[in-house]
Design an enzyme around this catalytic site. Structure first.
Site, PDB file in Angstrom:
ATOM      1  N   GLY A 125       0.820  -1.212   0.000  1.00  0.00           N
ATOM      2  CA  GLY A 125       0.000   0.000   0.000  1.00  0.00           C
ATOM      3  C   GLY A 125       0.855   1.264   0.000  1.00  0.00           C
ATOM      4  N   GLN A 126       0.183   2.416   0.077  1.00  0.00           N
ATOM      5  CA  GLN A 126       0.898   3.690  -0.015  1.00  0.00           C
ATOM      6  C   GLN A 126       1.850   3.896   1.171  1.00  0.00           C
ATOM      7  OE1 GLN A 126      -1.544   7.241  -0.520  1.00  0.00           O
ATOM      8  NE2 GLN A 126       0.099   8.111  -1.727  1.00  0.00           N
ATOM      9  N   TYR A 149     -16.687   2.989   8.281  1.00  0.00           N
ATOM     10  CA  TYR A 149     -15.220   2.991   8.183  1.00  0.00           C
ATOM     11  C   TYR A 149     -14.615   3.621   9.435  1.00  0.00           C
ATOM     12  CZ  TYR A 149     -10.611   4.827   6.908  1.00  0.00           C
ATOM     13  OH  TYR A 149      -9.271   5.163   6.910  1.00  0.00           O
ATOM     14  N   LYS A 200     -12.189   1.861  12.271  1.00  0.00           N
ATOM     15  CA  LYS A 200     -10.821   2.322  12.540  1.00  0.00           C
ATOM     16  C   LYS A 200     -10.649   2.657  14.022  1.00  0.00           C
ATOM     17  CE  LYS A 200      -7.805   3.051  10.096  1.00  0.00           C
ATOM     18  NZ  LYS A 200      -6.671   2.129   9.731  1.00  0.00           N
ATOM     19  N   ALA A 257      -5.174  -2.071   5.606  1.00  0.00           N
ATOM     20  CA  ALA A 257      -6.449  -1.491   6.031  1.00  0.00           C
ATOM     21  C   ALA A 257      -7.497  -1.691   4.949  1.00  0.00           C
ATOM     22  CB  ALA A 257      -6.285   0.013   6.301  1.00  0.00           C
ATOM     23  N   TYR A 258      -8.742  -1.674   5.377  1.00  0.00           N
ATOM     24  CA  TYR A 258      -9.887  -1.591   4.448  1.00  0.00           C
ATOM     25  C   TYR A 258     -10.226  -0.112   4.375  1.00  0.00           C
ATOM     26  CZ  TYR A 258     -14.509  -2.233   2.451  1.00  0.00           C
ATOM     27  OH  TYR A 258     -15.604  -2.170   1.630  1.00  0.00           O
ATOM     28  N   ASP A 315      -2.688 -12.398   5.051  1.00  0.00           N
ATOM     29  CA  ASP A 315      -4.009 -11.782   5.218  1.00  0.00           C
ATOM     30  C   ASP A 315      -4.191 -11.558   6.715  1.00  0.00           C
ATOM     31  OD1 ASP A 315      -6.671 -11.242   5.640  1.00  0.00           O
ATOM     32  OD2 ASP A 315      -7.395 -12.677   4.150  1.00  0.00           O
ATOM     33  N   THR A 367      -6.903   7.361  11.619  1.00  0.00           N
ATOM     34  CA  THR A 367      -7.448   8.369  10.701  1.00  0.00           C
ATOM     35  C   THR A 367      -8.124   9.531  11.430  1.00  0.00           C
ATOM     36  OG1 THR A 367      -9.177   8.685   9.031  1.00  0.00           O
ATOM     37  CG2 THR A 367      -9.501   6.868  10.533  1.00  0.00           C
ATOM     38  N   ASP A 368      -8.157  10.675  10.759  1.00  0.00           N
ATOM     39  CA  ASP A 368      -8.918  11.832  11.246  1.00  0.00           C
ATOM     40  C   ASP A 368     -10.419  11.542  11.275  1.00  0.00           C
ATOM     41  OD1 ASP A 368      -8.474  11.671   8.364  1.00  0.00           O
ATOM     42  OD2 ASP A 368      -9.738  13.457   8.217  1.00  0.00           O
TER      43      ASP A 368
END
Ligand code: NAP
Length: 284
Positions: free
Chosen positions: A10-11, A124, A128, A59-60, A35, A100-101
């Site tokens: 991922g990024q 989501y 998280k 992450a999803y 996984d 995450t924000d």
């Protein structure tokens, strides 16, 4: 140090691998290799590799689809983090996990600090937040909240982040729709990775940290800065949140304060500085 990265394709996963590889032994595992929702595999891999630190970049992330796929979102973003935290504890490893924000409701006018109460408004976001709580059960866990990720080179497998899409549109002279009423603190993946490495190497006290570039802006401000830095014609189309029908609610004002990181000696560069370095790396 032996570093095990999940979601390595991922990024952030890619940026973290590039940051640690020169000085550490990195085991980067994509979804095909591990996984994270497979509890038995997580336990087996962590036990056999015995890393010093597990960095969970998996992450999803499909905020809209999560409204229909709550169970999958919970499995990846929450329960799997519980498995990783348990496995890390048993192996005596530290854990880094990204948040995450979106855990905040955005009903504020000043940057959120780590002690502000979360109030998730989407599936989501709730998944998280649960993941944050599972990770935090481990004393040596760093839960790093990032937002509006970009860079380093637009490489994110086949997908692109929102910032990457805006850059690509401006470069191509195509229209780029940007929110005028959503405020964010963009996060350059390269800076997030460097800070992650510094936290781990220095053995900074575990806990929750807002790991974003300094300052905040609307998406229009961000677009205008890209136009300025590229010297490109302005193709930005300002839109309001109310004009774009989205199923999942997004926070309107989700600037995060990174003052806690600065207090442990890890001040983050401004988002403008990060954007300039990101664009220079692309053309250079
Ligand atoms: N991107 C943002 O703007 C943003 C904003 C706030 C927070 N974050 C958080 O930052 C972290 C990293 O985000 P990112 O942008 O780097 O995400 P990303 O590019 O979407 O990468 C996530 C990776 O997780 C993998 N993955 C998904 N399900 C998995 C599973 N069950 N087991 C193992 N790997 C799995 C994906 O693999 P596939 O490609 O095979 O699906 C993908 O390579 C996440 O915790 C995310 O919630 C990101």
């Amino acid at each position: 140090m032996k570093v095990l990265i999940t979601g390595a394709a991922g990024q952030i996963g890619g940026a973290i691998a590039r940051e640690f590889e020169p000085c550490h032994r990195v085991i980067g595992l994509g979804q095909r290799e591990l996984d994270i929702t497979d509890h038995a595999s997580v336990t087996r891999v962590v036990q056999s590799e015995r890393p010093d630190v597990v960095i969970n970049c998996a992450a999803y992330n499909d905020v809209e689809a999560a409204e229909d796929e709550a169970l999958t979102a919970l499995q990846v973003n929450a329960f799997a983090v519980g498995s990783l935290a348990r496995a890390a504890r048993e192996a005596g490893a530290a854990l880094v996990h990204f948040s995450t924000d979106f855990v905040f409701d955005g009903e504020t006018t000043r940057p959120y600090v780590e002690t502000d109460p979360p109030n998730p408004r989407s599936v989501y976001a709730a998944s998280k937040l649960l993941g944050d709580w599972f990770a935090a059960e481990l004393p040596r866990a760093y839960v790093l909240r990032v937002e509006s990720l970009f860079g380093p080179c637009g490489a994110k497998g086949g997908r692109k982040s929102s910032v990457d899409r805006i850059i690509a549109a401006i470069q191509a002279g195509a229209e780029a729709r940007v929110f005028v009423d959503r405020v964010v603190s963009p996060s350059y993946a390269v800076d997030v990775a460097a800070t992650t490495r510094a936290l781990v190497e220095r053995g900074v006290e575990g806990g929750l940290y807002h790991c974003v570039n300094s300052g905040f802006c609307t998406w229009l401000d961000l677009g205008l800065e890209i136009v300025r830095l590229l010297g490109a014609p302005c193709t930005l189309v300002p839109v309001r949140t109310a004009d774009v029908p989205l199923r999942a609610s997004r926070p309107r004002f989700s600037a995060l304060s990174n003052a806690k990181l600065a207090r442990v000696g890890l001040a983050m560069p401004s988002w403008q500085d990060a954007l300039a370095r990101c664009l220079a790396a692309r053309v250079g």
